[in-house]
Design an enzyme around this catalytic site. Structure first.
Site, PDB file in Angstrom:
ATOM      1  N   TYR A 144     -23.661 -12.834 -38.571  1.00  0.00           N
ATOM      2  CA  TYR A 144     -24.424 -11.588 -38.462  1.00  0.00           C
ATOM      3  C   TYR A 144     -24.119 -10.736 -39.683  1.00  0.00           C
ATOM      4  O   TYR A 144     -22.954 -10.562 -40.039  1.00  0.00           O
ATOM      5  CB  TYR A 144     -24.015 -10.844 -37.184  1.00  0.00           C
ATOM      6  CG  TYR A 144     -24.701  -9.520 -36.970  1.00  0.00           C
ATOM      7  CD1 TYR A 144     -26.024  -9.476 -36.550  1.00  0.00           C
ATOM      8  CD2 TYR A 144     -24.034  -8.324 -37.167  1.00  0.00           C
ATOM      9  CE1 TYR A 144     -26.665  -8.258 -36.334  1.00  0.00           C
ATOM     10  CE2 TYR A 144     -24.658  -7.101 -36.949  1.00  0.00           C
ATOM     11  CZ  TYR A 144     -25.968  -7.077 -36.534  1.00  0.00           C
ATOM     12  OH  TYR A 144     -26.597  -5.871 -36.318  1.00  0.00           O
ATOM     13  N   ASP A 239     -19.711 -11.955 -46.941  1.00  0.00           N
ATOM     14  CA  ASP A 239     -19.835 -10.721 -46.178  1.00  0.00           C
ATOM     15  C   ASP A 239     -18.461 -10.435 -45.567  1.00  0.00           C
ATOM     16  O   ASP A 239     -18.078 -11.040 -44.565  1.00  0.00           O
ATOM     17  CB  ASP A 239     -20.907 -10.893 -45.098  1.00  0.00           C
ATOM     18  CG  ASP A 239     -21.080  -9.633 -44.265  1.00  0.00           C
ATOM     19  OD1 ASP A 239     -20.248  -8.709 -44.407  1.00  0.00           O
ATOM     20  OD2 ASP A 239     -22.038  -9.582 -43.467  1.00  0.00           O
ATOM     21  N   LYS A 267     -17.209  -0.553 -43.007  1.00  0.00           N
ATOM     22  CA  LYS A 267     -16.260  -0.076 -42.003  1.00  0.00           C
ATOM     23  C   LYS A 267     -14.938   0.427 -42.561  1.00  0.00           C
ATOM     24  O   LYS A 267     -14.729   1.616 -42.705  1.00  0.00           O
ATOM     25  CB  LYS A 267     -15.990  -1.185 -40.978  1.00  0.00           C
ATOM     26  CG  LYS A 267     -17.276  -1.738 -40.325  1.00  0.00           C
ATOM     27  CD  LYS A 267     -16.949  -2.751 -39.245  1.00  0.00           C
ATOM     28  CE  LYS A 267     -18.087  -3.648 -38.866  1.00  0.00           C
ATOM     29  NZ  LYS A 267     -18.865  -3.230 -37.733  1.00  0.00           N
TER      30      LYS A 267
HETATM   31  N1  HOZ Z   1     -22.344  -5.504 -34.550  1.00  0.00           N
HETATM   32  C1  HOZ Z   1     -21.104  -4.866 -34.286  1.00  0.00           C
HETATM   33  C2  HOZ Z   1     -19.999  -5.837 -34.124  1.00  0.00           C
HETATM   34  N2  HOZ Z   1     -20.268  -7.142 -34.403  1.00  0.00           N
HETATM   35  C3  HOZ Z   1     -21.182  -4.000 -33.068  1.00  0.00           C
HETATM   36  C4  HOZ Z   1     -21.499  -2.638 -33.477  1.00  0.00           C
HETATM   37  C5  HOZ Z   1     -21.387  -1.610 -32.367  1.00  0.00           C
HETATM   38  O1  HOZ Z   1     -21.918  -1.819 -31.304  1.00  0.00           O
HETATM   39  O2  HOZ Z   1     -20.763  -0.597 -32.602  1.00  0.00           O
END
Ligand code: HOZ
Length: 428
Positions: A144, A239, A267
């Protein structure tokens, strides 16, 4: 445990926010029950609106590596706030941040700040396309890279959790330029390259996957990708939004000693504030506007508060390398303890751990890619999750996410998690 305030908030949230949440995984749909509305957090603990306390094993999906509300980050943000929250103009902090990232992340000679991991990956592939003059990209099934159109093909995280890895709304034109391969399979990549000669701009992947649960690159896989990209003039993009500054100061590329052409970050470089970045070889990054022809911009990019928070955290990590030994050892204690309990309970499982990231899959298969991750028993995970939650342990609310451990965890907290886990395994 009383969750009444969270329940009331969720009902109200559903009236005004799609699904009641601002990011799908948070809705708890995959594990049942009501999402918790968090009021505050300190160190290793989260506190919800009902006043319940939880050991946090998500840590905002990675960035709270030092635990919540760490004094150095708080001080940096408070100081920056007093000088205004945004200028839309260059600042000294951005230069310091860029220099710091370039000195730490092996692949990065130049870096551009953006506001999220999604922006970072979207921008990185645009630059790779501009640089190579090619259109197609290869991504790995179950990886992802945020919610950019090009990545919502065989996507992981919430897209996988909710069974919609190929999102409606992505045009056929965009989808046809995203080719997918199984993670950990070099023959699959070789075949795609062969079938699309001189058409592949980039290969993008999470070098250690966090978004189909934690999935580990097999020996030689990352090295093999590096060789193929060199041979076919393809831009290799790691990534490292989740793994950067977490698996090692220099991220997974430092840990595995494989240097990509470009890296995306997010992040953690904002210390918990919304930030992303993409960087790489000078030759490629000089394709970015205004020095080069590929356009990418943003008013809030390099935001002073985010830079202040991120700088304080990254400097702390550089000055205190023992943090990595500590979080890795805490994570191994958790993983070893849970493993023993699983053996005692006679359950089939795979526990994948790299450093301070891990996932417990309820499956008898080794989990190495999307297909094997999908063999995990999500119902069993949901039962485990619910008991853990009621015992005061906050896990990612999906089988297809990773647990992130922070430096705020100690032996006493580890014991608390293991006591809860023993009970939770009886409920699966
Ligand atoms: N896609 C984020 C972790 N793989 C989750 C993001 C969230 O819900 O804060």
């Amino acid at each position: 445990m009383d969750f009444s305030k969270s329940k009331t908030l969720f009902r109200k949230a559903n009236q005004f926010i799609p699904g009641g949440v601002n990011s799908p995984v948070r809705a708890f749909s995959a594990v049942g029950g009501n999402p918790l509305f968090i009021k505050r957090a300190k160190g290793a603990f989260l506190y919800d609106e009902d006043g319940n306390e939880f050991v946090d094993l998500i840590n905002s999906w990675g960035p709270m590596i030092l635990g919540h509300a760490h004094p150095i980050v708080e001080e940096a943000v408070t100081e920056a706030l007093a000088t205004s929250a945004s200028f839309g103009a260059p600042t000294a902090r951005e230069v310091e941040m860029a220099e710091l990232i370039c000195s730490i992340v092996p692949s990065v000679e130049k870096v551009r700040m953006v506001n999220s991991g999604t922006e970072a990956t979207m921008s990185a592939i645009r630059i790779a396309r501009g640089y190579t003059g090619r259109d197609k990209i290869i991504k790995m099934e179950g990886c992802y890279h945020g919610h950019g159109d090009s990545f919502l093909i065989a996507a992981g995280s919430g897209a996988l959790t909710f069974g919609s890895p190929d999102s409606p709304g992505v045009t056929k034109g965009t989808a046809k330029d995203t080719l997918t391969a199984a993670f950990n399979s070099l023959p699959a990549i070789e075949k795609i390259i062969e079938e699309n000669k001189d058409q592949i701009a980039a290969i993008i992947l999470e070098p250690v996957v966090g978004n189909m649960g934690c999935v580990i690159p097999q020996p030689g896989y990352l090295q093999g990708l590096r060789k193929l990209c060199d041979k076919h003039r393809i831009v290799l993009i790691f990534d490292e939004v989740m793994t950067g500054f977490r698996l090692a100061l220099g991220g997974a590329q430092e840990l595995y000693d494989v240097i990509p052409d470009m890296t995306t970050l997010g992040k953690i470089i904002g210390g918990g504030l919304p930030v992303g970045a993409y960087g790489g070889k000078k030759e490629i990054m000089d394709f970015v506007s205004p020095v080069g022809p590929v356009y990418q911009a943003g008013t809030l990019s390099g935001n002073p508060l985010a830079m202040a928070a991120g700088l304080s955290m990254l400097r702390y990590l550089r000055q205190n390398p023992s943090v990595y030994d500590e979080i890795n050892s805490s994570t191994s204690s958790l993983v070893d303890g849970i493993q023993q309990q699983l053996h005692q309970a006679g359950l089939n499982f795979t526990l994948n751990q790299v450093g301070s990231m891990f996932t417990l899959f309820f499956t008898d298969k080794e989990v190495v890619d999307y297909v094997t991750a999908k063999t995990a028993d999500a119902k069993r995970f949901a039962a485990y999750f619910q008991t853990m939650l009621h015992e005061g342990i906050y896990l990612p609310p999906s089988q297809y996410e990773a647990i992130f451990v922070s430096a705020a965890i100690n032996d006493q907290i580890i014991d608390r998690v293991l006591t809860a886990s023993k009970k939770a395994l009886k409920s699966v």
